[in-house]
Design a protein around this motif. Sequence first.
Motif, PDB file in Angstrom:
ATOM      1  N   ASN A 291       1.754   7.669   4.092  1.00 39.23           N
ATOM      2  CA  ASN A 291       0.952   7.249   2.942  1.00 39.23           C
ATOM      3  C   ASN A 291       0.983   5.734   2.824  1.00 39.23           C
ATOM      4  O   ASN A 291       2.051   5.113   2.883  1.00 39.23           O
ATOM      5  CB  ASN A 291       1.491   7.873   1.645  1.00 39.23           C
ATOM      6  N   THR A 293      -0.204   2.333   0.486  1.00 38.75           N
ATOM      7  CA  THR A 293      -0.594   1.866  -0.845  1.00 38.75           C
ATOM      8  C   THR A 293      -0.735   0.355  -0.794  1.00 38.75           C
ATOM      9  O   THR A 293       0.181  -0.346  -0.331  1.00 38.75           O
ATOM     10  CB  THR A 293       0.462   2.256  -1.892  1.00 38.75           C
ATOM     11  N   THR A 294      -1.878  -0.175  -1.289  1.00 43.98           N
ATOM     12  CA  THR A 294      -2.111  -1.618  -1.287  1.00 43.98           C
ATOM     13  C   THR A 294      -2.916  -1.998  -2.517  1.00 43.98           C
ATOM     14  O   THR A 294      -3.687  -1.187  -3.057  1.00 43.98           O
ATOM     15  CB  THR A 294      -2.857  -2.055  -0.017  1.00 43.98           C
ATOM     16  N   ASP A 295      -2.735  -3.228  -3.012  1.00 42.71           N
ATOM     17  CA  ASP A 295      -3.514  -3.742  -4.138  1.00 42.71           C
ATOM     18  C   ASP A 295      -4.657  -4.609  -3.658  1.00 42.71           C
ATOM     19  O   ASP A 295      -5.252  -5.366  -4.432  1.00 42.71           O
ATOM     20  CB  ASP A 295      -2.612  -4.526  -5.092  1.00 42.71           C
ATOM     21  N   ASN A 345      -5.861   6.929   2.188  1.00 42.57           N
ATOM     22  CA  ASN A 345      -4.531   6.348   2.261  1.00 42.57           C
ATOM     23  C   ASN A 345      -3.515   7.252   2.957  1.00 42.57           C
ATOM     24  O   ASN A 345      -2.311   6.973   2.888  1.00 42.57           O
ATOM     25  CB  ASN A 345      -4.017   6.015   0.851  1.00 42.57           C
TER      26      ASN A 345
END
Length: 870
Positions: A291, A293-295, A345
């Motif tokens: 998995n 996760t990024t902003d 994702n």
Amino acid sequence: LAFCRGRIVRVPKGPLIRVVGTEVAIPCSVSDYDGPSEQNFDWEFSRETDFVRIVSTWDSTFTSEEYQKRVGRGDIKLRRSSNDAVELVIRNIQPADQGRYKCSTPSTDATVQGNYDAEVQVKVISDGLSVSGSKARSSTSLRLSEGDSFKLRCSAITTSPEHTHLHVTWQIKSGSSWQDILSLTHEGKFQPGAGYEERYRSGDIRLDTGANDTYRLSVSQASSADGGAYRCLVSEWVRGVDGSELLLLKVTNKKIFLFEFLCLSFQALDVVISTSNVSVTERDSLDLTCNITTDRSGIFQAEVMWYFSTSPDDTLSDAQLLLSMDHDSVVSDSTLISLSHVDRNSYRLLVRDVDVEDSGYYFCEAAIWVPLHNGSWHKVVERTSAPVSVVVTALEPDYDVFLNASKTPKFSDDPTELNCRITNVQDTEANIRFTVSWYYRQHLPGDDAVTEELLASMDADWTLLLGDRGRERIQNGEIILSKKSADTFSLRIQWTSESDRGDYFCVISAWSRHRNNSWVKSKDVTSASVNIFWATQDYTLTVEAVKLKPFFVAGHTFEMTCKVSSKNIKTPRYSVLITAEKPFTDQSNPNGTTRIISLNQDSVVRLEDWTDQTRVDGVVLEKVQENEFRYRMYQTQISDAGLYRCVVTAWSPGGGGMWREAVNGLSNPIQIDFQTSGPVFNVSVHSDSPTIYQGEVADLLCIVTTEGMPLEPDDMSFDVSWFAVRSFALDREPVLLASLDRRGIVTQSRRNGSSDLSLERISPLEFRLRVHGCEDHDFGNHYCIVTPWVRSATGVWQREPDIKAKPIFLSVKMDVLNAFKYPLLIGIGLATVIGLLSCLIGYCSSRWCCKKEVQETRRERRRLMSMEMD
């Protein structure tokens, strides 16, 4: 010409242009001078006409009053660079210091030639350089995302009345030091700093000039390495008087404009595998999900790579890449492993038909790519997940192992056979293979540690691996390893020895075939141990010698038997050796013990030290029974007196049909003693002239005398041997010269010199040795050894003990007169003949060959000589 060769004082060509407040160093040098190598210098200053003394290298009172304070506190000083050169250093130069500076050198020359001073003009200009940044960017902190672009600007203006050039450098401070990024030099060239060459060539970093003397640094793709403090460093340069080079005027820290550009944070990227530690059974499938996760906002693509490692501490370079999906969603190829994009994702890894080799650590690496202005993609961030432990449980077969001994030894060298059998086999597949390993454990007394030794083992492809203990015996065929059936392995020791006693056990290993056709060990089962032991007793051997005839005389046959008995020896065979212990007077055997004849365990007879060629068949050793042997000696001699024994060795069957020595035994002695009243022989050596000259004949006599019962000459015979020791003392080995046996046969040893020997019998009891043409090496102690032979009343010749005579020393001298007589006569004769021949040749040559008549013309007696006399 004299002026050109004289002293020359040089200073730089002026005018020298310097900025207010900077440090000025004016060099001065002198050349082509006489006197000491170190020269002195005086400096003076003039604004208009008169010169004021500033400082001197040799006179401390030279300085004028107006300069004493500045010189005292070090604002003005002289700095010597060599014996013939100095620099006038003025710190913090001011407009009042503008003028002419004169450098003078006191004369040390024999004649006044050349120039002794030189002047230079110094101009002091104001500091007109100012540097500033844009108001919007001044002293600000910027927050950027990796991959963004940014621009920094600074303005540099100079009001200098001179024509100057600016040098602009952008720098970054990362840590404690400043590093150059990109410069526009005073020569108009762009120069990237160390580590920025590639980014400058690709256009990622640029330095542009704009209106109002602005200099703009542009960075198109920011990275984490671009975080830090930025500054614009400007320096002012002026061209020299000759126009050949640019000189640095001023660099001021006060005029450096500082930009605080800090990449405080970049976009976050978290990479996590959704599953914790996993346990999978062999042949099942392994399912893992990564998995991300990024902003990051905007357009980007993710790249995913799955790795496998046997250790959680391995780096990416040490790990094995399983599958990868690039930012274009292209997946690398694999048969049993697949990688799929579940959602935006999530990325799923599926490993089918796992086996034990798949146990280890799996981790996922992800990277974010963003598009550039030219259409290409750029990686901006990369992260790696924590490793996940995966354990693949093997499908172990269920079986037992039973070890038994089908043959056990009762004596040494008996065979031993062990059978290792696989029983109760359950849940096995067709791709299971069994191999065996054999081990030995020795019994140790007390609480000593017991170590296991590997005899041999098999790997999955039936290759036999040998241990150190049984390597040589297995290679020689003494230990045989075999597979009797599909479930039975055998170990056979052909000839068991005492060192083989101990515990034996086997280990059956189960091997599983993996999907790449390799074999991996899945299980080991150890059998119970089997003890190999038999009771042993010490070997005993008894030998008894018996003389068959209680009394006999010389010339008769001597007989004795040796009876052997043994215990605790399996099917023994015996070898017999007959020895004789004779008196120490026997010269042929000074040690006293002689090995006569032997018979080995295969009944092969061999003469040992029996060297009497006349009695080669005089001794016989034969086997009467399995444990009884008989020795005969025909026509015994008086020299045969002594103690006779039987030395018996018991042999037992060994490995490979060989015989092994078990124990030795020695019989009681049987004595042969002759009671005789015969004559006693004595030997002496005599010479009428023991000192002789070279080339003469030396006569040595060996004289035998008898005492006691007289004998007829026909009843006596002698073997005579002559020896020499080539030293003054008897400290060397004797050399055999010649020998004469009782049959009259003479034998001579090989000689190196030109002298010769002759040995003859001149009377029944006298033997003469002659050395003809004696040389230097014929000196030394000479002696003879006599072996008497006496004929008994029965007509048998008996050999008496050897008798050695006392040595006599033979000296060989050189006759000087005879040695030089003939060479002198020959030399005088040849000299006389050559002299007479020379006189005859000279007379004949002058008489006939060289005679010439000369017709001399008559000359008048005048005061002047004729012209031809010149």
